[in-house]
Design a protein around this motif. Structure first.
Motif, PDB file in Angstrom:
ATOM      1  N   THR A  86      14.549  32.492  10.179  1.00 59.61           N
ATOM      2  CA  THR A  86      15.332  32.902  11.354  1.00 59.61           C
ATOM      3  C   THR A  86      14.681  32.381  12.628  1.00 59.61           C
ATOM      4  N   LYS A  87      13.379  32.010  12.535  1.00 55.17           N
ATOM      5  CA  LYS A  87      12.680  31.497  13.718  1.00 55.17           C
ATOM      6  C   LYS A  87      12.341  30.034  13.477  1.00 55.17           C
ATOM      7  N   THR A  88      12.343  29.219  14.509  1.00 56.25           N
ATOM      8  CA  THR A  88      11.857  27.844  14.349  1.00 56.25           C
ATOM      9  C   THR A  88      10.399  27.802  14.793  1.00 56.25           C
ATOM     10  N   LEU A  89      10.166  27.631  16.085  1.00 53.98           N
ATOM     11  CA  LEU A  89       8.794  27.527  16.584  1.00 53.98           C
ATOM     12  C   LEU A  89       8.340  28.831  17.227  1.00 53.98           C
ATOM     13  N   ASP A  90       7.105  29.236  16.926  1.00 55.91           N
ATOM     14  CA  ASP A  90       6.469  30.315  17.684  1.00 55.91           C
ATOM     15  C   ASP A  90       5.207  29.742  18.326  1.00 55.91           C
ATOM     16  N   TRP A  91       5.217  29.646  19.640  1.00 57.19           N
ATOM     17  CA  TRP A  91       4.104  29.057  20.393  1.00 57.19           C
ATOM     18  C   TRP A  91       3.559  30.106  21.366  1.00 57.19           C
ATOM     19  N   SER A  92       3.624  31.374  20.928  1.00 56.91           N
ATOM     20  CA  SER A  92       3.207  32.445  21.836  1.00 56.91           C
ATOM     21  C   SER A  92       1.683  32.596  21.873  1.00 56.91           C
TER      22      SER A  92
ATOM     23  N   ALA B 222       0.228  27.292  16.405  1.00 57.11           N
ATOM     24  CA  ALA B 222       1.686  27.294  16.296  1.00 57.11           C
ATOM     25  C   ALA B 222       2.109  27.795  14.930  1.00 57.11           C
ATOM     26  N   THR B 223       3.302  28.381  14.852  1.00 59.13           N
ATOM     27  CA  THR B 223       3.935  28.556  13.545  1.00 59.13           C
ATOM     28  C   THR B 223       5.333  27.956  13.630  1.00 59.13           C
ATOM     29  N   TRP B 224       5.751  27.384  12.518  1.00 56.52           N
ATOM     30  CA  TRP B 224       7.100  26.807  12.415  1.00 56.52           C
ATOM     31  C   TRP B 224       7.807  27.441  11.217  1.00 56.52           C
ATOM     32  N   PHE B 225       9.036  27.858  11.445  1.00 58.11           N
ATOM     33  CA  PHE B 225       9.898  28.375  10.355  1.00 58.11           C
ATOM     34  C   PHE B 225       9.218  29.549   9.640  1.00 58.11           C
ATOM     35  N   ASP B 226       8.534  30.360  10.420  1.00 56.81           N
ATOM     36  CA  ASP B 226       7.551  31.315   9.906  1.00 56.81           C
ATOM     37  C   ASP B 226       8.050  32.272   8.824  1.00 56.81           C
ATOM     38  N   ASP B 227       9.259  32.797   8.958  1.00 55.36           N
ATOM     39  CA  ASP B 227       9.695  33.765   7.937  1.00 55.36           C
ATOM     40  C   ASP B 227      10.465  33.101   6.787  1.00 55.36           C
ATOM     41  N   GLY B 228      10.500  31.773   6.775  1.00 58.27           N
ATOM     42  CA  GLY B 228      11.145  31.077   5.662  1.00 58.27           C
ATOM     43  C   GLY B 228      10.199  30.936   4.478  1.00 58.27           C
ATOM     44  N   GLU B 229      10.773  30.667   3.302  1.00 58.49           N
ATOM     45  CA  GLU B 229       9.954  30.428   2.103  1.00 58.49           C
ATOM     46  C   GLU B 229      10.493  29.232   1.331  1.00 58.49           C
TER      47      GLU B 229
ATOM     48  N   LEU C  27      -6.436  21.331   8.466  1.00 58.66           N
ATOM     49  CA  LEU C  27      -5.581  22.231   7.685  1.00 58.66           C
ATOM     50  C   LEU C  27      -4.106  21.995   7.973  1.00 58.66           C
ATOM     51  N   HIS C  28      -3.340  21.764   6.911  1.00 64.13           N
ATOM     52  CA  HIS C  28      -1.886  21.630   7.038  1.00 64.13           C
ATOM     53  C   HIS C  28      -1.182  22.700   6.218  1.00 64.13           C
ATOM     54  N   THR C  29      -0.028  23.141   6.740  1.00 65.20           N
ATOM     55  CA  THR C  29       0.752  24.158   6.032  1.00 65.20           C
ATOM     56  C   THR C  29       2.050  23.537   5.510  1.00 65.20           C
ATOM     57  N   THR C  30       2.949  24.342   4.993  1.00 66.41           N
ATOM     58  CA  THR C  30       4.000  23.809   4.132  1.00 66.41           C
ATOM     59  C   THR C  30       5.302  23.378   4.826  1.00 66.41           C
ATOM     60  N   GLY C  31       6.000  24.304   5.462  1.00 65.83           N
ATOM     61  CA  GLY C  31       7.370  24.025   5.914  1.00 65.83           C
ATOM     62  C   GLY C  31       7.461  22.953   6.996  1.00 65.83           C
ATOM     63  N   GLY C  32       6.644  23.082   8.025  1.00 62.74           N
ATOM     64  CA  GLY C  32       6.694  22.117   9.126  1.00 62.74           C
ATOM     65  C   GLY C  32       6.210  20.749   8.682  1.00 62.74           C
TER      66      GLY C  32
ATOM     67  N   GLU D 257       3.959  18.804  23.505  1.00 58.93           N
ATOM     68  CA  GLU D 257       4.650  19.939  22.881  1.00 58.93           C
ATOM     69  C   GLU D 257       4.202  20.058  21.434  1.00 58.93           C
ATOM     70  N   PRO D 258       4.162  21.278  20.895  1.00 62.48           N
ATOM     71  CA  PRO D 258       3.820  21.408  19.470  1.00 62.48           C
ATOM     72  C   PRO D 258       4.847  20.680  18.596  1.00 62.48           C
ATOM     73  N   TRP D 259       4.390  20.194  17.442  1.00 55.95           N
ATOM     74  CA  TRP D 259       5.261  19.448  16.537  1.00 55.95           C
ATOM     75  C   TRP D 259       5.113  20.039  15.143  1.00 55.95           C
ATOM     76  N   PRO D 260       6.149  19.897  14.307  1.00 56.86           N
ATOM     77  CA  PRO D 260       6.148  20.646  13.036  1.00 56.86           C
ATOM     78  C   PRO D 260       4.961  20.368  12.114  1.00 56.86           C
ATOM     79  N   ALA D 261       4.528  19.088  12.030  1.00 56.80           N
ATOM     80  CA  ALA D 261       3.464  18.744  11.068  1.00 56.80           C
ATOM     81  C   ALA D 261       2.081  18.829  11.691  1.00 56.80           C
ATOM     82  N   MET D 262       1.967  19.449  12.860  1.00 60.06           N
ATOM     83  CA  MET D 262       0.643  19.503  13.500  1.00 60.06           C
ATOM     84  C   MET D 262      -0.351  20.271  12.650  1.00 60.06           C
ATOM     85  N   LEU D 263      -1.621  19.885  12.754  1.00 61.76           N
ATOM     86  CA  LEU D 263      -2.645  20.649  12.068  1.00 61.76           C
ATOM     87  C   LEU D 263      -2.583  22.090  12.557  1.00 61.76           C
ATOM     88  N   ARG D 264      -2.879  23.018  11.667  1.00 63.13           N
ATOM     89  CA  ARG D 264      -2.875  24.424  12.070  1.00 63.13           C
ATOM     90  C   ARG D 264      -4.284  24.882  12.424  1.00 63.13           C
ATOM     91  N   GLY D 265      -5.243  23.983  12.270  1.00 63.40           N
ATOM     92  CA  GLY D 265      -6.607  24.336  12.627  1.00 63.40           C
ATOM     93  C   GLY D 265      -7.592  23.518  11.822  1.00 63.40           C
TER      94      GLY D 265
END
Ligand code: WTA
Length: 658
Positions: free
Chosen positions: A69-75, A80-87, A287-292, A481-489
């Motif tokens: 339900t969410k795309t980017l969270d840059w709060s 960053a999180t992208w598509f956070d509540d998706g699986e 570190l890379h995560t999945t959806g973005g 701007e944050p981008w979907p495939a950015m490293l998460r840390g």
């Protein structure tokens, strides 16, 4: 007045103009543009609302077990999180869904071993293999969130292992097969890996080359976290065996069940860690995560290479040990349902036409390789590729370092029959996917420039203070701007993540690269800013001078460093490999100095030009300027343990003594 007394202002102007005077342009043919996957309108649509654009791509390119339900969270920047509540499940996206859609018989992988053995996997077969590996790893106690170290050659089992980890939700950490036991151990320890997947070895230029002994050595000292080592039999060499710890792939994976149902993992679940060297000694676990990550790798693979998965044959020559082998071998091509070639060996084994033989054999239509390879092929001569039918090629990609205009032109003319678009792609381990590149059906390509941030990507060039530079000027490359495939840390080190990438400028990602905007606002990459020299207060790029040297017909390869100089701060020192009869020309050094003076301006003329037989390169093909700088500054060369060929430094010093 001699050239050397040209005023500083004049020479500085010349230096800035160098690459910008490259003004050839190659627009796409009408036919190519008409059939292109991505058309011009994409930029406006994407940049009007980036988050919405990426949300649309995420839904179109991937299958989700739970929609987001969410795309980017840059709060909470820079996290960053992208598509956070998706699986979703990465492995399901790369495999099962293509079989379910009726494409199980499409070839996923054509594997070409160095000795000439071949294997073909359809999507249905590859899916079965991954399910077996998944069941085997699970039986060894690997579960979601566990880390798996992978130390494999470029064989299908590497892709199978990564996709099995992703299926489980275990985090893979690939360590390039050319790294030492010590490097492997430090990466195993940092990630606290539970399982290691390796092979007895591989083949290098016709000879067996081993891997398992390095794993044994890495695990000799106690205190590690590894419970099991799974070993693929590849080159048949004898190996040491630790009972209870070591298991043959053939006894565990090959015998496992082919039934396995993938479950969704959260979009922000870690997919992998990949270590990359920083400016300090300790490698950073990116570190890379999945959806973005999957969204942007799949999108860029489709858009930048104009992928038509039903008909194209894609070949990315990168090893799975590098990020390119993750994004554009393991993930994007399979997520997009493409057919790809995987080759185990080197370009000159058993002969210098091996790449072109492979292109001809599999009718490769999209080739993605590195400038260092292209310059090597130039050195070997165009009569070699001329022996093969390369007519299947329609798109040519380049990655890893700035591509000089001459190499770009050669690639297009000799490999691309003067018509295949060349796409120079800028990105990093940290960005996860391509960020700056022409779109082959849209962009009027300029030799040597990556040109345009992709749709949905906000790149800029800024000055010391972080202000955007006007067109025609140079500075630092940043991402705004944050981008979907950015490293998460950085694995286990949030502070280092912040200080390395987000502290140099406020609210911007600092890439560490220098760049220029030309008069049209197109981006030209100039190499790492740590490679930028300052000569008499003038900024000079190593890349610019190398490009000028390589544009001379006598030069095969060149590397430039800034050496400390009492008078000018830094002085330009060039190392060159000559072609053919130039080696016997007593005036070659003067000729080349004048050539650089002519191309860039007298200020850029190397103070010293050293003719050498080889250049020191890392296993990923990057020139190790640090070692050349040691020579240029008259020191003993420092640590050369990461060189692809550790005899090179001796060859160079012998040649300079001679
Ligand atoms: C350089 C490889 C110029 C750049 C994907 C970057 C490039 C570093 C290009 C990342 C290009 C990569 N033009 N320079 N097209 N592509 N680079 O992490 O300096 O191995 O910062 O990722 O390579 O290297 P990495």
């Amino acid at each position: 007045m001699s050239e050397d007394t040209t005023t500083a202002a004049e020479s500085n102007g010349d230096a800035l103009e160098n690459l910008l005077t490259e003004n050839r342009q190659f627009p796409p043919s009408a036919d190519f543009a008409a059939n292109a996957v991505v058309k011009a309108g994409e930029y406006e649509a994407a940049n009007a609302d980036r988050a919405a654009f990426w949300g649309k791509q995420a839904r179109e390119l991937l299958s989700w077990t739970k929609d987001f339900t969410k795309t980017l969270d840059w709060s909470n920047p820079p996290f960053a999180t992208w598509f956070d509540d998706g699986e979703l499940n990465a492995s399901y996206n790369a495999l099962d869904r293509h079989v379910e859609a009726g494409n199980g018989d499409r070839v996923a992988i054509y594997f070409e071993g160095e000795p000439g053995d071949t294997r073909t996997y359809t999507y249905a077969q590859l899916t079965e293999e991954v399910k077996k590996a998944t069941n085997a790893f699970e039986a060894l106690g690997v579960s979601r969130g566990d880390r798996v170290a992978v130390y494999l050659p470029m064989i299908p089992e590497a892709v199978i292992t990564l996709l099995a980890c992703a299926r489980i939700g275990a985090i893979h950490s690939v360590v390039f097969g050319g790294f030492s036991a010590e490097a492997l151990r430090s990466r195993i320890d940092d990630a606290e890996a539970k399982l290691v997947v390796t092979a007895d070895g591989t083949f290098r230029r016709g000879k067996p080359s081993s891997l398992k002994p390095a794993v044994d050595e890495a695990l000799t000292a106690p205190g590690h976290t590894v419970e099991h080592v799974v070993v693929v039999k590849r080159n048949g060499e004898d190996v040491n065996w630790v009972e209870g710890r070591d298991l043959w792939w053939d006894d565990t994976v090959s015998t496992a069940s082919t039934e396995h149902t993938a479950v969704g993992h959260p979009a922000e679940h870690p997919l992998f860690i990949l270590y990359t060297s920083g400016t300090t000694g300790k490698p950073k676990g990116i570190l890379h995560t999945t959806g973005g990550y999957l969204t942007q790798t799949a999108y860029t693979h489709k858009a930048v290479f104009d992928l038509h998965p039903e008909t194209d044959v894609f070949w990315c020559t990168a090893d799975v040990g590098w990020v390119t082998g993750h994004s554009y071998v393991t993930y994007a091509p399979l997520v997009n349902g493409a057919t790809q070639v995987i080759y185990e060996g080197t370009p000159d084994s058993p002969h210098q036409g091996r790449f072109w033989e492979i292109v001809e054999k599999y009718k490769v239509s999209i080739l993605y390789t590195a400038p260092t390879a292209i310059r090597t092929f130039m050195k070997w001569g165009e009569d070699i590729p001329a022996k093969y039918d390369l007519s299947s090629i329609r798109v040519l990609g380049s990655v890893g370092e700035p591509i000089n205009p001459e190499a770009w032109m050669w690639y297009r003319r000799v490999i691309g029959a003067d018509k295949a678009p060349v796409v120079d792609t800028w990105w990093q381990t940290e960005t996860g996917a391509i960020m700056i590149a022409p779109l082959p059906g849209v962009t009027s390509a300029k030799p040597g420039s990556a040109q345009t941030p992709l749709p949905g990507i906000a790149v800029d060039v800024v000055d010391e203070l972080g202000a955007s530079v006007p067109d025609g000027h140079g500075g630092y490359l940043v991402i705004r701007e944050p981008w979907p495939a950015m490293l998460r840390g950085i694995w286990g080190d949030n502070e280092r993540y912040k200080s390395t990438y987000w502290a140099r400028f406020d609210d911007m990602y600092f890439a560490g690269d220098g760049a220029k905007k030309d008069a049209d606002g197109d981006v030209w990459l100039l190499g790492r800013v740590d490679d930028v020299m300052n000569v008499s207060g003038h900024r000079l790029s190593t890349t610019e001078i190398e490009s000028a040297l390589v544009s001379h017909p006598s030069v095969a390869e060149a590397a430039v460093v800034g050496a400390a100089d009492e008078t000018t701060g830094q002085a330009v020192v060039a190392f060159v490999i000559l072609r053919g009869s130039a080696v016997d020309d007593p005036d070659i050094v003067t000729t080349l100095r004048n050539h650089v003076g002519h191309e860039i301006g007298p200020i850029a003329k190397p103070k010293t030009i050293l003719v050498v037989p080889e250049l020191p390169k890392t296993r990923s093909g990057k020139i190790m300027r640090r070692l050349l700088k040691d020579i240029a500054e008259g020191r003993e060369a420092g640590d050369s343990s990461t060189l692809a060929d550790n005899t090179v430094m001796n060859q160079i010093s012998d040649s300079l003594k001679a």
